[in-house]
Enzyme design. Structure first.
Site, PDB file in Angstrom:
ATOM      1  N   ASP A   7       0.878  -1.159   0.000  1.00 21.01           N
ATOM      2  CA  ASP A   7       0.000   0.000   0.000  1.00 21.01           C
ATOM      3  C   ASP A   7       0.918   1.212   0.000  1.00 21.01           C
ATOM      4  O   ASP A   7       1.561   1.510   1.003  1.00 21.01           O
ATOM      5  CB  ASP A   7      -0.900  -0.006   1.236  1.00 21.01           C
ATOM      6  CG  ASP A   7      -1.854   1.176   1.254  1.00 21.01           C
ATOM      7  OD1 ASP A   7      -2.345   1.580   0.177  1.00 21.01           O
ATOM      8  OD2 ASP A   7      -2.105   1.711   2.354  1.00 21.01           O
ATOM      9  N   GLU A  67      -1.184  -1.293  -4.874  1.00 19.55           N
ATOM     10  CA  GLU A  67      -2.440  -0.609  -5.129  1.00 19.55           C
ATOM     11  C   GLU A  67      -2.190   0.623  -5.983  1.00 19.55           C
ATOM     12  O   GLU A  67      -1.246   1.372  -5.751  1.00 19.55           O
ATOM     13  CB  GLU A  67      -3.102  -0.214  -3.801  1.00 19.55           C
ATOM     14  CG  GLU A  67      -4.518   0.268  -3.977  1.00 19.55           C
ATOM     15  CD  GLU A  67      -5.236   0.423  -2.649  1.00 19.55           C
ATOM     16  OE1 GLU A  67      -6.287  -0.208  -2.499  1.00 19.55           O
ATOM     17  OE2 GLU A  67      -4.744   1.177  -1.792  1.00 19.55           O
ATOM     18  N   ASP A 140      -2.605   0.758   6.813  1.00 24.23           N
ATOM     19  CA  ASP A 140      -1.831   0.584   5.577  1.00 24.23           C
ATOM     20  C   ASP A 140      -1.298  -0.846   5.453  1.00 24.23           C
ATOM     21  O   ASP A 140      -1.210  -1.391   4.357  1.00 24.23           O
ATOM     22  CB  ASP A 140      -0.659   1.571   5.552  1.00 24.23           C
ATOM     23  CG  ASP A 140      -1.114   2.984   5.829  1.00 24.23           C
ATOM     24  OD1 ASP A 140      -1.281   3.751   4.873  1.00 24.23           O
ATOM     25  OD2 ASP A 140      -1.314   3.311   7.012  1.00 24.23           O
TER      26      ASP A 140
END
Length: 172
Positions: A7, A67, A140
């Protein structure tokens, strides 16, 4: 297959290492790369690069799932996260690891079955799929684990891969 989910960020880069054995997801590790707010930005990028390089060297993942960016409001933050994401992509490329990118919609759908799931729903399903006793300290980190799960889904479910290997069929 060992997947390193990421992330991206510049204050916190979440990471999660997941494998799928049988039909069960298994977390191999997770955490966050943290950078201090009062550190010059270019030094923060250097910390991210160096720490991630060490992690990739140690884990030797088969794939890195990251992501893609999604921002509604703060353009200044988006630019800095994009710069950090570029450093992460460079790090993965230089390590020779295949990179796969997923949108938040794809991650939510893979983990919960619903693309408009809320963050608590994604976190709870990630916890359940990985049989975690508690949520990771940072959101996260949980997001990174969800991205890794998404890649395993995108690569074909564990059940399908096991079935295919049993009957000698290869899915493309």
């Amino acid at each position: 297959m060992v997947v390193l989910g990421i992330d991206p960020g510049y204050a916190i880069v979440g990471y999660g290492i997941v494998t799928c054995s049988g039909c069960n997801y298994r977390p191999l590790g997770s955490g966050a790369i943290l950078t201090e707010a009062d550190t010059p930005f270019e030094d923060r990028l250097s910390v991210i690069y160096d720490t991630l390089s060490e992690l990739i060297e140690k884990v030797r993942p088969d794939a890195i799932a990251i992501e893609s960016l999604y921002f509604q409001n703060n353009q200044k933050t988006a630019i800095k996260v994009a710069e950090a994401r570029g450093v992460i992509l460079l790090c993965a490329r230089q390590a020779g690891v295949k990179i796969f990118e997923y949108t938040p919609l794809q991650v939510k759908t893979a983990v919960t079955g619903y693309g408009k799931a809320k963050k608590p729903q994604v976190m709870e399903m990630t916890k359940r799929l990985l049989s975690l006793s508690k949520m990771p300290r940072f959101d996260d980190t949980c997001d990174a684990l969800a991205v890794a799960i998404c890649h395993i889904h995108a690569n074909g479910s564990c059940a399908r891969r096991n079935l295919n290997s049993t009957v000698g069929v290869t899915m493309k």
